[in-house]
Design an enzyme around this catalytic site. Structure first.
Site, PDB file in Angstrom:
ATOM      1  N   ASN A 153       4.573 -14.111   7.423  1.00  0.00           N
ATOM      2  CA  ASN A 153       6.019 -14.215   7.199  1.00  0.00           C
ATOM      3  C   ASN A 153       6.914 -13.779   8.368  1.00  0.00           C
ATOM      4  OD1 ASN A 153       5.373 -11.539   6.653  1.00  0.00           O
ATOM      5  ND2 ASN A 153       6.883 -11.358   5.010  1.00  0.00           N
ATOM      6  N   GLY A 229       0.091  -7.167   4.824  1.00  0.00           N
ATOM      7  CA  GLY A 229      -0.229  -8.311   3.966  1.00  0.00           C
ATOM      8  C   GLY A 229      -0.218  -7.909   2.506  1.00  0.00           C
ATOM      9  N   SER A 230      -0.992  -8.629   1.722  1.00  0.00           N
ATOM     10  CA  SER A 230      -0.940  -8.443   0.269  1.00  0.00           C
ATOM     11  C   SER A 230      -1.747  -7.219  -0.191  1.00  0.00           C
ATOM     12  CB  SER A 230      -1.492  -9.691  -0.411  1.00  0.00           C
ATOM     13  OG  SER A 230      -2.835  -9.870  -0.022  1.00  0.00           O
ATOM     14  N   GLU A 249       0.435  -1.934   5.263  1.00  0.00           N
ATOM     15  CA  GLU A 249       1.832  -2.277   4.919  1.00  0.00           C
ATOM     16  C   GLU A 249       1.770  -3.428   3.928  1.00  0.00           C
ATOM     17  OE1 GLU A 249       4.394  -0.569   6.055  1.00  0.00           O
ATOM     18  OE2 GLU A 249       3.323   0.609   7.546  1.00  0.00           O
ATOM     19  N   LEU A 250       2.003  -3.134   2.652  1.00  0.00           N
ATOM     20  CA  LEU A 250       1.714  -4.122   1.610  1.00  0.00           C
ATOM     21  C   LEU A 250       2.990  -4.638   0.925  1.00  0.00           C
ATOM     22  CD1 LEU A 250      -1.418  -2.229   0.221  1.00  0.00           C
ATOM     23  CD2 LEU A 250      -1.292  -3.842   2.120  1.00  0.00           C
ATOM     24  N   CYS A 283       8.837  -8.954   2.574  1.00  0.00           N
ATOM     25  CA  CYS A 283       8.273  -7.888   1.740  1.00  0.00           C
ATOM     26  C   CYS A 283       9.347  -7.028   1.085  1.00  0.00           C
ATOM     27  CB  CYS A 283       7.326  -7.026   2.562  1.00  0.00           C
ATOM     28  SG  CYS A 283       8.046  -6.525   4.110  1.00  0.00           S
ATOM     29  N   GLU A 377       4.980  -9.050  -7.498  1.00  0.00           N
ATOM     30  CA  GLU A 377       5.748  -9.468  -6.321  1.00  0.00           C
ATOM     31  C   GLU A 377       5.962 -10.983  -6.382  1.00  0.00           C
ATOM     32  OE1 GLU A 377       3.724  -9.337  -2.474  1.00  0.00           O
ATOM     33  OE2 GLU A 377       5.625  -8.752  -1.559  1.00  0.00           O
TER      34      GLU A 377
HETATM   35  P1  NAP Z   1      -2.406 -11.941   2.970  1.00  0.00           P
HETATM   36  O1  NAP Z   1      -2.842 -13.140   2.264  1.00  0.00           O
HETATM   37  O2  NAP Z   1      -2.821 -10.616   2.485  1.00  0.00           O
HETATM   38  O3  NAP Z   1      -2.879 -12.137   4.495  1.00  0.00           O
HETATM   39  C1  NAP Z   1      -2.546 -11.209   5.501  1.00  0.00           C
HETATM   40  C2  NAP Z   1      -3.585 -11.288   6.596  1.00  0.00           C
HETATM   41  O4  NAP Z   1      -4.842 -10.833   6.093  1.00  0.00           O
HETATM   42  C3  NAP Z   1      -3.827 -12.701   7.126  1.00  0.00           C
HETATM   43  O5  NAP Z   1      -4.091 -12.643   8.497  1.00  0.00           O
HETATM   44  C4  NAP Z   1      -5.074 -13.108   6.352  1.00  0.00           C
HETATM   45  O6  NAP Z   1      -5.817 -14.136   6.966  1.00  0.00           O
HETATM   46  C5  NAP Z   1      -5.843 -11.807   6.358  1.00  0.00           C
HETATM   47  N1  NAP Z   1      -6.893 -11.700   5.349  1.00  0.00           N
HETATM   48  C6  NAP Z   1      -7.041 -12.406   4.200  1.00  0.00           C
HETATM   49  N2  NAP Z   1      -8.148 -11.998   3.530  1.00  0.00           N
HETATM   50  C7  NAP Z   1      -8.716 -11.023   4.283  1.00  0.00           C
HETATM   51  C8  NAP Z   1      -9.864 -10.200   4.126  1.00  0.00           C
HETATM   52  N3  NAP Z   1     -10.658 -10.301   3.051  1.00  0.00           N
HETATM   53  N4  NAP Z   1     -10.147  -9.277   5.094  1.00  0.00           N
HETATM   54  C9  NAP Z   1      -9.347  -9.153   6.166  1.00  0.00           C
HETATM   55  N5  NAP Z   1      -8.237  -9.911   6.376  1.00  0.00           N
HETATM   56  C10 NAP Z   1      -7.920 -10.825   5.439  1.00  0.00           C
HETATM   57  O7  NAP Z   1      -0.808 -11.898   3.094  1.00  0.00           O
HETATM   58  P2  NAP Z   1       0.216 -13.051   3.487  1.00  0.00           P
HETATM   59  O8  NAP Z   1       0.260 -14.042   2.375  1.00  0.00           O
HETATM   60  O9  NAP Z   1      -0.034 -13.536   4.875  1.00  0.00           O
HETATM   61  O10 NAP Z   1       1.569 -12.213   3.536  1.00  0.00           O
HETATM   62  C11 NAP Z   1       2.298 -11.913   2.397  1.00  0.00           C
HETATM   63  C12 NAP Z   1       2.081 -10.494   1.944  1.00  0.00           C
HETATM   64  O11 NAP Z   1       2.350  -9.597   3.009  1.00  0.00           O
HETATM   65  C13 NAP Z   1       3.064 -10.112   0.840  1.00  0.00           C
HETATM   66  O12 NAP Z   1       2.398  -9.387  -0.145  1.00  0.00           O
HETATM   67  C14 NAP Z   1       4.084  -9.245   1.571  1.00  0.00           C
HETATM   68  O13 NAP Z   1       4.774  -8.345   0.764  1.00  0.00           O
HETATM   69  C15 NAP Z   1       3.209  -8.557   2.560  1.00  0.00           C
HETATM   70  N6  NAP Z   1       4.010  -8.038   3.671  1.00  0.00           N
HETATM   71  C16 NAP Z   1       4.221  -6.693   3.764  1.00  0.00           C
HETATM   72  C17 NAP Z   1       5.023  -6.191   4.787  1.00  0.00           C
HETATM   73  C18 NAP Z   1       5.252  -4.713   4.943  1.00  0.00           C
HETATM   74  O14 NAP Z   1       5.661  -4.303   6.022  1.00  0.00           O
HETATM   75  N7  NAP Z   1       5.017  -3.899   3.935  1.00  0.00           N
HETATM   76  C19 NAP Z   1       5.604  -7.060   5.701  1.00  0.00           C
HETATM   77  C20 NAP Z   1       5.368  -8.427   5.559  1.00  0.00           C
HETATM   78  C21 NAP Z   1       4.570  -8.913   4.542  1.00  0.00           C
HETATM   79  P3  NAP Z   1      -5.641 -15.665   6.494  1.00  0.00           P
HETATM   80  O15 NAP Z   1      -4.263 -16.052   6.800  1.00  0.00           O
HETATM   81  O16 NAP Z   1      -6.642 -16.363   7.315  1.00  0.00           O
HETATM   82  O17 NAP Z   1      -5.945 -15.683   5.015  1.00  0.00           O
END
Ligand code: NAP
Length: 475
Positions: A153, A229-230, A249-250, A283, A377
């Site tokens: 994002n 990420g998530s 950071e979730l 997020c 979320e």
């Molecule tokens: P995501 O699906 O969790 O993916 C984040 C990253 O993790 C991607 O690079 C993804 O790779 C990788 N990943 C996926 N499965 C993995 C595994 N089993 N082991 C290691 N890495 C893995 O999140 P997203 O959809 O990109 O982003 C949205 C989420 O991020 C939301 O929940 C949002 O709230 C959160 N977020 C939090 C913040 C904060 O600062 N708190 C800021 C921004 C976003 P792939 O793309 O190849 O699947």
């Protein structure tokens, strides 16, 4: 001709054995051909990052700072190109894309400053009975190789929140960006190469998280995993990372309380901005709004009118406010949550419809609080508004969430503001603004399921160092 990109390992641009077609979430057009890194590529990247560690550690604070400063200047020079990358790979509307690139530049500038500020302290050794004649001090040392896993994002600025502090402290990094947003990570590597970062200090590997992410998470030469990420993936990383440090950071379902305000028009418009910028895929997007009952009718009227004026369309167009979500399946999920709310008797004040990957900006009023749209979320352009009768009730609603990233509270009462800061269970309480407020040097991170650790350059830099103690026996 399709643009063909490469991964970045040991200062070399490397082809992949296999590749995938990166498609625009908005048009479905193929934007680039992207290599898949294999497990062997990732292992090579970690080894190279480990070897480059000596070169990084040998740089002076001024040299590290100059590299970060130069990277910031190169981003300035390639500003528009970077913004356009975002419109293509994650369908971020141009206005928001430019905003992200501006913040990225600022993040690297803060990191350049931080590189010059890493200090330890002297320890009053003789305050202890056994400390007479001893002189002690601490210094901060780089951890070594850092594994950075980033989401789709904010693919420039959230990468900057990993690389900036890591390089400021003298670490090397293996970066795995989200599969949908590799172009921004590749551009970042090109910029750091031009800025004079030692070869091997940054590696970019690309591929599905579940496959190559695991290699980073479980590798014994990686000293810290910094992940954004998530929650699901965060939990998986935490379970597999063993003793290595993790910064997670979730997600969140951020809330704002509107209790007493001077300018109802401005506040309501600001909530629309917080709810629908980048289709709510932020997020700290405004997802839940609790409004004092006396103000409720007026707030929903202004918000609905403002949301209906938002322009939906091509992210590359100057006037677009809202565009496609990252994946159609996410838009389908959001649509199901809207239907669930409607079936439970909530009012859909505007939006609610899906067209492919686009969800119209949707405002839902009087939704029962047990629904997915309130408890989970949304990460979609959907916001809920509910009225409350007294401030304590509003605080209870805000805290009734598995998440705790940031919350906003609009109040003209200083007592209420301090009370909210005390009682709301989040990492940051923003008084008289929305929870989506963030500047890049402030400490940023969550409690509960929103994660562990803090970003914000100074705080992340500290997390990316080890404290070393030195003691002189002067007797
Ligand atoms: P995501 O699906 O969790 O993916 C984040 C990253 O993790 C991607 O690079 C993804 O790779 C990788 N990943 C996926 N499965 C993995 C595994 N089993 N082991 C290691 N890495 C893995 O999140 P997203 O959809 O990109 O982003 C949205 C989420 O991020 C939301 O929940 C949002 O709230 C959160 N977020 C939090 C913040 C904060 O600062 N708190 C800021 C921004 C976003 P792939 O793309 O190849 O699947």
């Amino acid at each position: 001709m399709t643009l063909s990109k490469r991964m970045f390992i040991n200062g070399q641009w490397k082809e992949g054995k296999t590749s995938y077609k990166l498609k625009s979430p908005y048009s479905g057009e193929v934007v680039a051909e992207i290599p898949f890194s294999t497990k062997e590529d990732v292992l090579e990247a970690v080894q190279s990052a480990k070897e480059a560690q000596r070169k990084m550690k040998a740089l002076t604070a001024l040299e590290r700072s100059n590299i970060l400063e130069k990277a910031a200047r190169l981003f300035e020079k390639q500003f528009e190109e970077c913004a356009l990358i975002l419109t293509k790979e994650n369908a971020k509307p141009l206005k928001a894309a430019r905003g992200e690139v501006l913040r990225t530049i600022e993040t690297y500038k803060f990191a350049a400053e931080e590189a010059k500020k890493l200090t330890g302290e002297t320890i009053p050794m003789d305050a202890a009975k056994g400390g007479k004649g001893k002189f002690g001090f601490t210094k901060r040392e780089p951890l070594g190789v850092i594994g950075a896993i980033t989401p789709f994002n904010f693919p420039f600025n959230l990468v900057a929140h990993k690389l900036g502090p890591a390089f400021a402290a003298g670490n090397t990094v293996v970066l795995k960006p989200a599969s949908q947003t590799p172009l921004s990570a590749i551009k970042t590597a090109e910029i750091f190469e031009m800025a004079g970062l030692p070869a091997g200090a940054l590696q970019v590997v690309i591929g599905r998280g579940g496959e190559i992410g695991d290699v980073l998470v479980t590798h014994s030469d990686i000293k810290l995993i910094t992940f954004t990420g998530s929650v699901e993936v965060g939990l998986d990383i935490k379970a597999k990372s063993g003793l290595k440090k993790t910064t997670l950071e979730l997600g969140s379902n951020s809330a704002v309380i509107i209790d007493s305000i001077k300018d109802i028009e401005q506040v309501s418009r600001r909530c629309v901005e917080g709810a629908f910028t980048f289709s709510g895929q932020v997020c700290i997007s405004v997802q839940r709004i609790f409004v004092r009952r006396e103000l409720y009718k007026q707030v929903i009227e202004i918000m609905t009118r403002t949301a209906m004026d938002l322009k939906i369309g091509d992210p590359a167009e100057e006037s677009t406010d809202v565009s496609a979500m990252i994946l159609e399946k996410e838009a389908i999920r959001a649509e199901e949550w809207i239907k669930e709310a409607e079936n439970a008797g909530a009012e859909i004040l505007c939006g609610g419809k899906r067209n492919g990957s686009i969800i119209e900006p949707t405002i839902i009023a009087n939704a029962p609080l047990h629904l997915s749209i309130n408890c989970k979320e949304a990460f979609a352009p959907i916001v809920l508004i509910n009225p409350y009768n007294d401030f304590e009730e509003a605080i209870r609603y805000v805290n009734d969430s598995p998440y705790g990233l940031q919350a906003g509270v609009y109040t003209e009462s200083i007592e209420q503001a301090f009370h909210a800061i005390e009682e709301i269970e989040v990492g940051g309480v923003i008084i008289n603004d929305i929870p989506s407020f963030r500047v890049d040097q402030m400490p940023y991170g969550g409690v509960k399921d929103s994660g562990t650790g803090r970003e914000g350059i100074k705080y992340a830099t500290e997390e990316m160092t080890e404290l070393k103690l030195a003691v002189f026996n002067l007797d």
